[in-house]
Design a protein around this motif. Structure first.
Motif, PDB file in Angstrom:
ATOM      1  N   ALA A 155       0.833  -1.202   0.000  1.00 40.63           N
ATOM      2  CA  ALA A 155       0.000   0.000   0.000  1.00 40.63           C
ATOM      3  C   ALA A 155       0.868   1.252   0.000  1.00 40.63           C
ATOM      4  O   ALA A 155       0.577   2.224  -0.703  1.00 40.63           O
ATOM      5  N   ALA A 156       1.940   1.233   0.769  1.00 41.09           N
ATOM      6  CA  ALA A 156       2.842   2.388   0.832  1.00 41.09           C
ATOM      7  C   ALA A 156       3.485   2.626  -0.533  1.00 41.09           C
ATOM      8  O   ALA A 156       3.594   3.775  -0.988  1.00 41.09           O
ATOM      9  N   HIS A 157       3.914   1.540  -1.186  1.00 42.26           N
ATOM     10  CA  HIS A 157       4.516   1.681  -2.516  1.00 42.26           C
ATOM     11  C   HIS A 157       3.505   2.241  -3.511  1.00 42.26           C
ATOM     12  O   HIS A 157       3.854   3.071  -4.366  1.00 42.26           O
ATOM     13  N   ALA A 158       2.258   1.811  -3.393  1.00 40.17           N
ATOM     14  CA  ALA A 158       1.227   2.237  -4.342  1.00 40.17           C
ATOM     15  C   ALA A 158       0.931   3.731  -4.238  1.00 40.17           C
ATOM     16  O   ALA A 158       0.633   4.381  -5.252  1.00 40.17           O
ATOM     17  N   ILE A 159       1.001   4.283  -3.037  1.00 46.95           N
ATOM     18  CA  ILE A 159       0.657   5.699  -2.872  1.00 46.95           C
ATOM     19  C   ILE A 159       1.895   6.588  -2.781  1.00 46.95           C
ATOM     20  O   ILE A 159       1.780   7.810  -2.653  1.00 46.95           O
ATOM     21  N   GLY A 160       3.085   5.978  -2.808  1.00 44.16           N
ATOM     22  CA  GLY A 160       4.302   6.776  -2.816  1.00 44.16           C
ATOM     23  C   GLY A 160       4.757   7.279  -1.470  1.00 44.16           C
ATOM     24  O   GLY A 160       5.237   8.419  -1.360  1.00 44.16           O
ATOM     25  N   CYS A 161       4.628   6.486  -0.428  1.00 46.21           N
ATOM     26  CA  CYS A 161       5.148   6.878   0.889  1.00 46.21           C
ATOM     27  C   CYS A 161       5.915   5.706   1.463  1.00 46.21           C
ATOM     28  O   CYS A 161       5.926   4.610   0.902  1.00 46.21           O
ATOM     29  N   CYS A 162       6.556   5.906   2.606  1.00 44.74           N
ATOM     30  CA  CYS A 162       7.316   4.816   3.213  1.00 44.74           C
ATOM     31  C   CYS A 162       6.413   4.018   4.166  1.00 44.74           C
ATOM     32  O   CYS A 162       5.499   4.583   4.775  1.00 44.74           O
ATOM     33  N   PRO A 163       6.637   2.738   4.293  1.00 48.58           N
ATOM     34  CA  PRO A 163       5.806   1.904   5.180  1.00 48.58           C
ATOM     35  C   PRO A 163       5.776   2.400   6.623  1.00 48.58           C
ATOM     36  O   PRO A 163       4.749   2.306   7.303  1.00 48.58           O
ATOM     37  N   LYS A 164       6.911   2.931   7.089  1.00 45.20           N
ATOM     38  CA  LYS A 164       6.957   3.420   8.470  1.00 45.20           C
ATOM     39  C   LYS A 164       5.942   4.528   8.696  1.00 45.20           C
ATOM     40  O   LYS A 164       5.240   4.559   9.710  1.00 45.20           O
ATOM     41  N   ARG A 165       5.844   5.467   7.735  1.00 49.35           N
ATOM     42  CA  ARG A 165       4.889   6.561   7.880  1.00 49.35           C
ATOM     43  C   ARG A 165       3.463   6.034   7.847  1.00 49.35           C
ATOM     44  O   ARG A 165       2.595   6.507   8.594  1.00 49.35           O
ATOM     45  N   LEU A 166       3.219   5.063   6.991  1.00 43.10           N
ATOM     46  CA  LEU A 166       1.862   4.508   6.895  1.00 43.10           C
ATOM     47  C   LEU A 166       1.465   3.832   8.206  1.00 43.10           C
ATOM     48  O   LEU A 166       0.318   3.936   8.656  1.00 43.10           O
ATOM     49  N   ARG A 167       2.406   3.160   8.842  1.00 49.64           N
ATOM     50  CA  ARG A 167       2.113   2.537  10.137  1.00 49.64           C
ATOM     51  C   ARG A 167       1.823   3.598  11.199  1.00 49.64           C
ATOM     52  O   ARG A 167       0.962   3.402  12.062  1.00 49.64           O
ATOM     53  N   VAL A 168       2.550   4.715  11.142  1.00 53.10           N
ATOM     54  CA  VAL A 168       2.294   5.810  12.088  1.00 53.10           C
ATOM     55  C   VAL A 168       0.896   6.362  11.885  1.00 53.10           C
ATOM     56  O   VAL A 168       0.154   6.595  12.854  1.00 53.10           O
ATOM     57  N   TRP A 169       0.490   6.588  10.625  1.00 58.14           N
ATOM     58  CA  TRP A 169      -0.861   7.091  10.358  1.00 58.14           C
ATOM     59  C   TRP A 169      -1.920   6.103  10.857  1.00 58.14           C
ATOM     60  O   TRP A 169      -2.948   6.517  11.381  1.00 58.14           O
ATOM     61  N   ARG A 170      -1.657   4.815  10.668  1.00 54.32           N
ATOM     62  CA  ARG A 170      -2.620   3.806  11.128  1.00 54.32           C
ATOM     63  C   ARG A 170      -2.787   3.885  12.641  1.00 54.32           C
ATOM     64  O   ARG A 170      -3.916   3.905  13.154  1.00 54.32           O
ATOM     65  N   GLN A 171      -1.676   3.952  13.369  1.00 61.11           N
ATOM     66  CA  GLN A 171      -1.740   4.008  14.829  1.00 61.11           C
ATOM     67  C   GLN A 171      -2.439   5.284  15.304  1.00 61.11           C
ATOM     68  O   GLN A 171      -3.262   5.249  16.226  1.00 61.11           O
ATOM     69  N   ARG A 172      -2.115   6.400  14.673  1.00 60.31           N
ATOM     70  CA  ARG A 172      -2.728   7.662  15.073  1.00 60.31           C
ATOM     71  C   ARG A 172      -4.218   7.683  14.753  1.00 60.31           C
ATOM     72  O   ARG A 172      -5.031   8.203  15.545  1.00 60.31           O
ATOM     73  N   PHE A 173      -4.592   7.123  13.609  1.00 58.84           N
ATOM     74  CA  PHE A 173      -6.013   7.099  13.246  1.00 58.84           C
ATOM     75  C   PHE A 173      -6.815   6.223  14.212  1.00 58.84           C
ATOM     76  O   PHE A 173      -7.908   6.606  14.653  1.00 58.84           O
ATOM     77  N   LEU A 174      -6.273   5.089  14.562  1.00 58.87           N
ATOM     78  CA  LEU A 174      -6.973   4.204  15.495  1.00 58.87           C
ATOM     79  C   LEU A 174      -7.119   4.836  16.871  1.00 58.87           C
ATOM     80  O   LEU A 174      -8.101   4.591  17.583  1.00 58.87           O
ATOM     81  N   ALA A 175      -6.141   5.658  17.255  1.00 52.81           N
ATOM     82  CA  ALA A 175      -6.176   6.285  18.577  1.00 52.81           C
ATOM     83  C   ALA A 175      -6.988   7.572  18.597  1.00 52.81           C
ATOM     84  O   ALA A 175      -7.658   7.889  19.594  1.00 52.81           O
ATOM     85  N   GLU A 176      -6.981   8.334  17.490  1.00 53.08           N
ATOM     86  CA  GLU A 176      -7.571   9.673  17.505  1.00 53.08           C
ATOM     87  C   GLU A 176      -8.621   9.920  16.423  1.00 53.08           C
ATOM     88  O   GLU A 176      -9.215  11.005  16.384  1.00 53.08           O
ATOM     89  N   GLY A 177      -8.814   8.981  15.546  1.00 54.42           N
ATOM     90  CA  GLY A 177      -9.762   9.212  14.460  1.00 54.42           C
ATOM     91  C   GLY A 177      -9.208  10.190  13.438  1.00 54.42           C
ATOM     92  O   GLY A 177      -8.003  10.198  13.174  1.00 54.42           O
ATOM     93  N   ARG A 178     -10.075  11.017  12.899  1.00 50.87           N
ATOM     94  CA  ARG A 178      -9.667  11.963  11.860  1.00 50.87           C
ATOM     95  C   ARG A 178      -8.511  12.856  12.312  1.00 50.87           C
ATOM     96  O   ARG A 178      -7.598  13.168  11.548  1.00 50.87           O
ATOM     97  N   ALA A 179      -8.513  13.307  13.584  1.00 51.37           N
ATOM     98  CA  ALA A 179      -7.468  14.188  14.095  1.00 51.37           C
ATOM     99  C   ALA A 179      -6.096  13.542  13.996  1.00 51.37           C
ATOM    100  O   ALA A 179      -5.080  14.227  13.841  1.00 51.37           O
ATOM    101  N   GLY A 180      -6.029  12.210  14.056  1.00 53.68           N
ATOM    102  CA  GLY A 180      -4.753  11.524  13.965  1.00 53.68           C
ATOM    103  C   GLY A 180      -4.125  11.581  12.592  1.00 53.68           C
ATOM    104  O   GLY A 180      -2.922  11.326  12.455  1.00 53.68           O
ATOM    105  N   LEU A 181      -4.919  11.921  11.568  1.00 51.41           N
ATOM    106  CA  LEU A 181      -4.399  12.011  10.210  1.00 51.41           C
ATOM    107  C   LEU A 181      -3.982  13.429   9.836  1.00 51.41           C
ATOM    108  O   LEU A 181      -3.409  13.640   8.768  1.00 51.41           O
ATOM    109  N   ALA A 182      -4.294  14.378  10.685  1.00 54.55           N
ATOM    110  CA  ALA A 182      -3.924  15.775  10.411  1.00 54.55           C
ATOM    111  C   ALA A 182      -2.507  16.034  10.885  1.00 54.55           C
ATOM    112  O   ALA A 182      -1.988  15.345  11.773  1.00 54.55           O
ATOM    113  N   ASP A 183      -1.862  17.027  10.295  1.00 52.69           N
ATOM    114  CA  ASP A 183      -0.514  17.404  10.716  1.00 52.69           C
ATOM    115  C   ASP A 183      -0.520  17.934  12.140  1.00 52.69           C
ATOM    116  O   ASP A 183      -1.432  18.670  12.541  1.00 52.69           O
ATOM    117  N   ARG A 184       0.487  17.588  12.896  1.00 50.32           N
ATOM    118  CA  ARG A 184       0.655  18.128  14.240  1.00 50.32           C
ATOM    119  C   ARG A 184       1.143  19.573  14.141  1.00 50.32           C
ATOM    120  O   ARG A 184       1.828  19.951  13.182  1.00 50.32           O
TER     121      ARG A 184
END
Length: 201
Positions: A42-71
């Motif tokens: 999935a990371a390769h398909a959208i042009g990002c690194c797997p590590k960042r995608l895992r971070v977004w997943r963890q933040r989304f599960l913990a915070e919902g939409r707010a977890g996907l926004a820039d800090r």
């Protein structure tokens, strides 16, 4: 990533309606994972690194939409707005005395204080960067007599001073000339734009 399967509807909504394009992009990436793709694929398909995608997943599960926004980013240099810049430029064309400062040349500290009085609380570094963007540079104050000097008057004064020195009326010619010259000199501007006539002399 079975934990994302329960959020498919929310992720779909974010990809279609969220006003932040970065949130839409990240929600789309998580949607690919939620449908069964591996994180690496999935990371390769959208042009990002797997590590960042895992971070977004963890933040989304913990915070919902707010977890996907820039800090909020700390330490980003503050920029003075147009009105503050205009105050700065106007001050540099006048004497600090006109603004209530008991000095004759502006310092970065005084300019920072002036902006604070007008409602812009910024650091000295911010003011210094603003001056550089405006093209101003600091010149060490010097004294300029050229606009006050008259060749004949100077020659006459020097002759009189020498005669007085010969007669023992003056402690020394240099002392007399210094007193006379200091009474007529004025300082040049301290802050000047790069490339201006004064700055290039």
């Amino acid at each position: 990533m079975h934990e994302l399967q329960g959020h498919v509807a929310e992720l779909h909504r974010l990809t279609r309606t969220d006003p932040d394009p970065r949130v839409r992009h990240r929600a789309d990436a998580l949607l690919v994972v939620a449908h069964g793709s591996r994180v690496d694929a999935a990371a390769h398909a959208i042009g990002c690194c797997p590590k960042r995608l895992r971070v977004w997943r963890q933040r989304f599960l913990a915070e919902g939409r707010a977890g996907l926004a820039d800090r909020p980013r700390s330490g980003r240099p503050t920029r003075l707005d147009t009105a503050a810049t205009a105050v700065l430029e106007q001050a540099l064309t006048t004497s600090p005395l006109a603004h209530g400062y008991p000095v004759t040349t502006w310092t970065v500290a005084d300019l920072t204080d002036l902006l604070a009085q007008r409602g812009w609380t910024v650091s000295r570094a911010t003011v210094s960067r603003a001056l550089q963007r405006l093209g101003y540079r600091y010149r060490r104050p010097r004294h300029d007599l050229t606009h006050r000097q008259d060749t004949a008057a100077v020659a006459s004064a020097q002759h009189v001073l020498r005669e007085l020195q010969k007669r023992g009326r003056l402690p020394g010619l240099d002392f007399g000339l210094s007193m006379w010259m200091n009474a007529t000199c004025i300082p040049t501007p301290t802050w000047q734009r790069s490339g201006s006539g004064e700055a290039s002399r």
